[in-house]
Design a protein around this motif. Structure first.
Motif, short mmCIF file in Angstrom:
data_model
loop_
_atom_site.label_atom_id
_atom_site.label_comp_id
_atom_site.label_asym_id
_atom_site.label_seq_id
_atom_site.Cartn_x
_atom_site.Cartn_y
_atom_site.Cartn_z
N SER A 77 0.71 -1.20 -0.01
CA SER A 77 0.11 -0.01 -0.12
C SER A 77 0.81 1.36 0.10
CB SER A 77 -0.87 -0.13 1.10
OG SER A 77 -0.28 0.07 2.53
N HIS A 78 2.21 1.02 -0.12
CA HIS A 78 3.07 2.45 0.15
C HIS A 78 4.42 2.06 -0.82
CE1 HIS A 78 4.79 5.79 2.48
NE2 HIS A 78 5.69 5.64 1.65
N THR A 79 4.47 2.74 -2.12
CA THR A 79 5.55 2.62 -2.84
C THR A 79 5.58 3.98 -3.72
OG1 THR A 79 4.93 1.73 -5.01
CG2 THR A 79 4.91 0.22 -3.53
N HIS A 80 6.98 3.92 -4.07
CA HIS A 80 7.29 4.96 -4.92
C HIS A 80 8.15 4.56 -6.20
CE1 HIS A 80 7.14 8.00 -1.52
NE2 HIS A 80 7.65 7.10 -0.65
N ILE A 81 7.62 3.51 -6.83
CA ILE A 81 8.38 2.78 -7.96
C ILE A 81 8.32 3.50 -9.05
CG2 ILE A 81 8.21 0.54 -6.88
CD1 ILE A 81 6.08 0.10 -8.63
N ILE A 146 1.19 3.35 -5.97
CA ILE A 146 2.40 4.05 -6.58
C ILE A 146 2.06 5.51 -6.55
CG2 ILE A 146 4.01 4.02 -8.61
CD1 ILE A 146 2.82 1.71 -9.73
N LYS A 147 3.20 6.25 -5.92
CA LYS A 147 3.03 7.50 -5.66
C LYS A 147 3.95 8.24 -6.73
CE LYS A 147 3.30 6.76 -0.55
NZ LYS A 147 1.68 6.88 -0.20
N SER A 148 3.45 9.45 -7.01
CA SER A 148 4.23 10.66 -7.73
C SER A 148 5.25 11.19 -6.65
CB SER A 148 3.51 11.65 -8.42
OG SER A 148 2.98 12.55 -7.55
N ILE A 247 -1.10 9.56 3.91
CA ILE A 247 0.03 10.46 4.30
C ILE A 247 1.31 9.94 4.96
CG2 ILE A 247 -1.39 12.51 4.34
CD1 ILE A 247 -0.58 12.90 7.37
N HIS A 248 2.48 10.54 4.66
CA HIS A 248 3.94 10.38 5.45
C HIS A 248 3.70 11.09 6.74
CE1 HIS A 248 5.02 8.82 1.26
NE2 HIS A 248 6.26 8.59 1.96
N ALA A 249 3.93 10.21 7.63
CA ALA A 249 4.15 11.04 8.99
C ALA A 249 4.93 10.51 10.02
CB ALA A 249 2.67 11.12 9.74
N ASP A 270 1.27 6.87 7.41
CA ASP A 270 2.39 5.77 7.13
C ASP A 270 3.64 6.26 7.58
OD1 ASP A 270 0.35 5.33 5.53
OD2 ASP A 270 1.37 4.67 3.67
N HIS A 271 4.40 5.36 7.85
CA HIS A 271 6.08 5.49 8.57
C HIS A 271 5.92 5.07 9.90
CE1 HIS A 271 9.11 6.08 5.59
NE2 HIS A 271 8.38 7.15 5.06
N LEU A 272 5.81 6.14 10.90
CA LEU A 272 5.58 6.01 12.34
C LEU A 272 6.56 5.10 13.05
CD1 LEU A 272 1.55 4.46 12.18
CD2 LEU A 272 2.46 6.87 11.93
N SER A 321 6.10 -1.70 1.74
CA SER A 321 7.45 -1.88 1.40
C SER A 321 8.32 -0.51 1.29
CB SER A 321 7.99 -2.52 0.07
OG SER A 321 7.43 -1.69 -1.05
N ASP A 322 7.47 0.54 0.91
CA ASP A 322 7.86 1.92 0.85
C ASP A 322 9.17 1.76 -0.56
OD1 ASP A 322 8.42 4.46 1.25
OD2 ASP A 322 9.53 4.17 2.70
N TYR A 323 9.07 0.76 -1.46
CA TYR A 323 9.93 0.74 -2.37
C TYR A 323 10.41 2.24 -2.98
CZ TYR A 323 11.86 -1.83 -6.20
OH TYR A 323 12.72 -2.38 -7.24
FE FE Z 1 7.27 6.82 1.32
#
Ligand code: FE
Ligand code: NIG
Length: 406
Positions: A77-81, A146-148, A247-249, A270-272, A321-323
């Motif tokens: 649920s969280h990548t930057h690929i 996938i995030k921009s 969000i990233h937090a 996400d992160h925490l 994964s935060d890839y």
């Molecule tokens: Fe991230």
């Protein structure tokens, strides 16, 4: 119809309508030993004990699982690929002692990836991104957010999101797109963060919405990046276009990101890596899924999220994964599950639920993937015979996946 027969253990059965698992339910993984499963039109049609396995009709395809496990594919649920090239030079800087925040403060990090992406053609960016998707599918992931966020100008953010849309259209994986214009302040706006936030709200979000390119909106709300006030402005602007927040937090500091995300009913925060009890309290009874990214804790040598405390407080957690090229250059959810167990002390059942159903929830797709449930997409892994669910995070590098059905 496809019939999978001779399943040693069918794992991850969840009744229809269960969108996520929280607290004690995170320890429950329902399974059937000696099972079958049928697929019609790409969806799970039926499953049960082998004795009830239907006889194949002409035209049916029979797949023999050979006594292996059948599980739902992982959801990430969280990548930057969607990025260009790599940042292996910064890897050396990190080995030599620079922190993630120090590299970013020197104008490196995300801005380096933005420079490289700017010079890369849309075609090339697509081929780099789709090859990462293929690599992730082979390792067992069937749904990917996938995030921009490596564009940082309207034009380049749109370029990224168009590539992500093409990936959505061409990959068998279930893809969701997130607009992360507020990943870092674009180079042209150095020292003018407020004006950059104006650009994100006033120009980028309307442009992204006009082309229908994003499902969600994200902000890197953290020390040295965007403030809770910036974040609230961006989430407010996104809400006018139906963009739900993720969000990233709390990666670098307890910066108020969780609270602002919860106030906007974010799908996930996400992160925490940094959490006090205040964040746990803020999440209690809310829709927002706490998502932890142990791959970036591992890669950056940061603390791991307090997953056990969240679960003991009755909350659910997701793992992803935060890839990305800077803090987690791997999209291997088997490794994420292993880190969840080894470093965060989750049981294999808790880690499995965090990597499947709860991660599907965190990307808004738990109605269609993340568990063995009639009517959900048949995104399945067939393994060789394994002694237990715990064998997966225990022996995470061995080649136990025999077949991926997606
Ligand atoms: Fe991230
Ligand atoms: O989730 N923390 C912000 N964004 C990414 C890292 C992006 C990068 O360094 O390229 C993350 O870790």
């Amino acid at each position: 119809m496809k019939i999978i027969k001779n399943i040693g253990s069918l794992i991850g059965i969840v009744p229809k309508g269960v969108a996520r698992k929280e607290g004690p339910a995170m320890s429950e993984v329902e399974s059937i030993d000696n099972a079958f499963l049928t697929i019609e039109d790409g969806l799970i049609a039926d499953f049960g004990p082998s004795g009830l396995c239907p006889h194949p009709s002409p035209g049916d395809e029979v797949i023999d699982a050979g006594g292996g496990m059948v599980l739902p594919m992982f959801c990430d649920s969280h990548t930057h690929i969607c990025y260009a090239g790599s940042r292996d030079q910064e890897f050396i800087d990190k080995i030599n002692g620079l922190s993630y925040a120090e590299i970013a403060a020197r104008g490196g990090g995300i801005l380096n990836s933005a420079d490289l992406l700017h010079k890369t053609s849309e075609e090339d960016l697509y081929s780099q991104t789709i090859s990462r998707v293929e690599e992730m599918i082979a390792k067992g992931t069937g749904a990917i957010e996938i995030k921009s966020g490596y564009g940082l100008t309207t034009e380049d953010e749109l370029k990224m999101l168009r590539v992500i849309r093409r990936v959505k259209d061409t990959s068998p994986a279930l893809i969701k797109a997130t607009f992360l214009g507020a990943h870092a302040v674009g180079r042209a706006f150095t020292g003018r963060q407020k004006e950059y936030v104006d650009l994100v709200c006033g120009e980028m979000i309307p442009a992204v919405a006009a082309e229908g390119l994003a499902d969600y909106v994200d902000v890197f709300c953290d020390e040295g990046f965007f403030t809770p006030e910036d974040t609230a402005r961006i989430l407010e602007a996104g809400s006018h276009y139906g963009l739900f927040p993720k969000i990233h937090a709390n990666e670098l500091a307890c910066s108020g990101g969780v609270q602002v995300g919860v106030a906007f009913d974010a799908l996930s925060v996400d992160h925490l890596e940094r959490t006090t009890d205040a964040e746990i309290e803020a999440l209690r009874g809310r829709k927002t899924m706490a998502t932890m990214l142990p791959g970036s804790s591992f890669f950056l040598g940061m603390p791991y999220g307090r997953a056990k405390d969240y679960i003991a407080s009755g909350l659910g957690i997701a793992l992803a994964s935060d890839y990305n090229p800077g803090s987690s250059p791997s999209g291997d959810m088997r490794f994420v599950m292993a880190l969840g167990c080894i470093q965060m002390r989750l049981t294999p059942e808790q880690a499995f639920n965090a990597c499947t159903l709860n991660s599907a929830y965190a990307m808004g797709v738990s109605e269609s993937v993340g568990s063995i449930t009639k009517g959900k997409r048949a995104n399945l892994l067939i393994t060789r015979p394994l002694p237990s669910l715990g064998y997966i995070p225990y022996c995470y590098q061995s080649a136990f996946i025999e077949k991926v059905i997606i």
